[in-house]
Design an enzyme around this catalytic site. Sequence first.
Site, short mmCIF file in Angstrom:
data_model
loop_
_atom_site.label_atom_id
_atom_site.label_comp_id
_atom_site.label_asym_id
_atom_site.label_seq_id
_atom_site.Cartn_x
_atom_site.Cartn_y
_atom_site.Cartn_z
N GLU A 221 -3.64 -0.68 -2.75
CA GLU A 221 -3.33 -1.70 -1.75
C GLU A 221 -1.83 -1.98 -1.62
O GLU A 221 -1.38 -3.13 -1.61
CB GLU A 221 -4.12 -2.98 -2.06
N GLU B 21 -14.54 2.25 0.07
CA GLU B 21 -15.18 1.02 -0.42
C GLU B 21 -15.99 0.38 0.70
O GLU B 21 -15.79 -0.78 1.05
CB GLU B 21 -14.14 0.04 -0.96
#
Length: 578
Positions: free
Chosen positions: A354, A456
């Site tokens: 991220e 995800e």
Amino acid sequence: MACAQDVAFDVNLIEDGGLAGWAPLGSRTTLSVHVDVEQDPTMLPDVGRERERIRPSGRYVLATRRDEEEDGLQHAVPAGALVPRVTYRVVGWVGVQGGGSGGAAAAGGDGSHHAVRVGLRVDDGGDERCRWIDCGAACTDAAGGWAEINGAFRLRAPCLRVAAVHVHGAPAGVDVKVMDLQVFATDRKARFRHLKEETDKVRKRDVVLKFGGAAGAAAAAASMSDASIRVVQLENRFPFGSCINKTAIQDPKFVDFFTDNFDWAVFENELKWYSTEPRRGQINYRDADELLEFCGRHGKPARGHCIFWAVDSNVQQWVKDLGRGDLMSAVQGRLRGLLSRYRGRFRHYDVNNEMLHGRFYRDRLGDGVAALMFREAARLDPRAQLFVNDYNVLRANDPNATPEKYVELVAALRRGGAPVAGIGAQGHMDNPVVGQVIRAALDKMATAGLPIWITELDVSEPDVHLRADDLEVVLREAYAHPAVRGAMLWGFMQGHMWRQDAYLVDADGTVNEAGQRFIDLRREWRSDARGTVDADGHFRFRGFHGTYVAQVTTAAGEMLKTFTVEEGDTSLELDMEI
């Protein structure tokens, strides 16, 4: 109440000319119409409907004298035109310029960027008089350029009185502009028909099984004529996986569904640094070892998630307390400890998770540390493919996580010598999900020239029927896109998932509608062909890429032959020894 079948798809609900229908938001906001004469609108990307492309006109509405971020402009939507449970797209172009009372004359700016947001205000009879629905956001250049809005919304209840699209979000004093904004219902079934055609092109290949063998084996070919044959796919080249955790693998119902329906695994938390070393020097890989042993026992390859996490709130306190020198030593120790221990056992690693949303290591150790992490990981485990991984890049609602910024991040890492091997798009989706929005994001990320994995995936929606629909949208878009190489769900079972209202299997093991949709899609994407061998000793079929077994039955008996269908544009001819 109108039904979904009454919806007119692809009809703009706010079509106007010039200022017609637009009203200012804010006590001092003023609106005016302009034509962009400095930038050729044909150079802007089209935004897409199912049946046509929307070309920018160059004519836009400008909102000046904005005193608050909420100030801007609004356009009413006929209340009766919005049907509950139908997905609507919001497309067009937005921008900012200069700012303040100078209006258009203040264009030029300082090169900074601002977020412009589009949303819908509705009165649906809820506890509050009006409700706000996010419809997308874009990161815009203050120099006066344009950014694409590609958002969506869906109503849960009828809009009783008024609905209005709002355009706002830039700081007070910054002028906001909008061009060719459109709102229209999407035709999911039409999109699926198109995707099935794309899937056939991207994931399948014509195959000829030749049972005559080499030239001169005509007699052998003749002996096979009219033999019955069934070709069954054993493995699809496009893997689907799920995250697992140490609690879930103790549940037999979880294990049964996982082993029957998934090809890969990823650990939910057990490999993260805060799990393996919650306190400095107290390293424990027991949970990760247990999950990896489980994967080995069931023949499931695993992704390594993650080596580092760039977001401050996910960095353990003892790491935050380190000085620069000690932090660099700790980073090197983490790399050596993890990558050496599991060398060759994880197919992928998310290296610094991220980075579009966090800069902890880069702020403390310099921008070059991100590329260093990739270089060191590659040195310690050369066989592992190293990924970037981030969220919201598929949703068109986060100015910090646009596909363009993601591609820029990858380019910067590569300039630093980082061997980036893949792009992870997390896919935590809230309703509604629009295929064209996902496709546009995938197309932009694909310009980096790297494989993309949906890493995800979960779809959070309380209505299980809509959840099934939204999940199907994501999976079909991913499977039909040539750059996407696999998809990992972030769990599937109630009670063993991070996000609520996203499960495919109830806590008691019952497969719900969303889970059945997933199973049906996997079945659709696996080939099973039957027929007879022709007079030349050939059997032809078109099948998905992957491994197969052919069961051939003749008067002399039965034989089994295994083979593989790789990607390719031409017909694959395989000599089957008999």
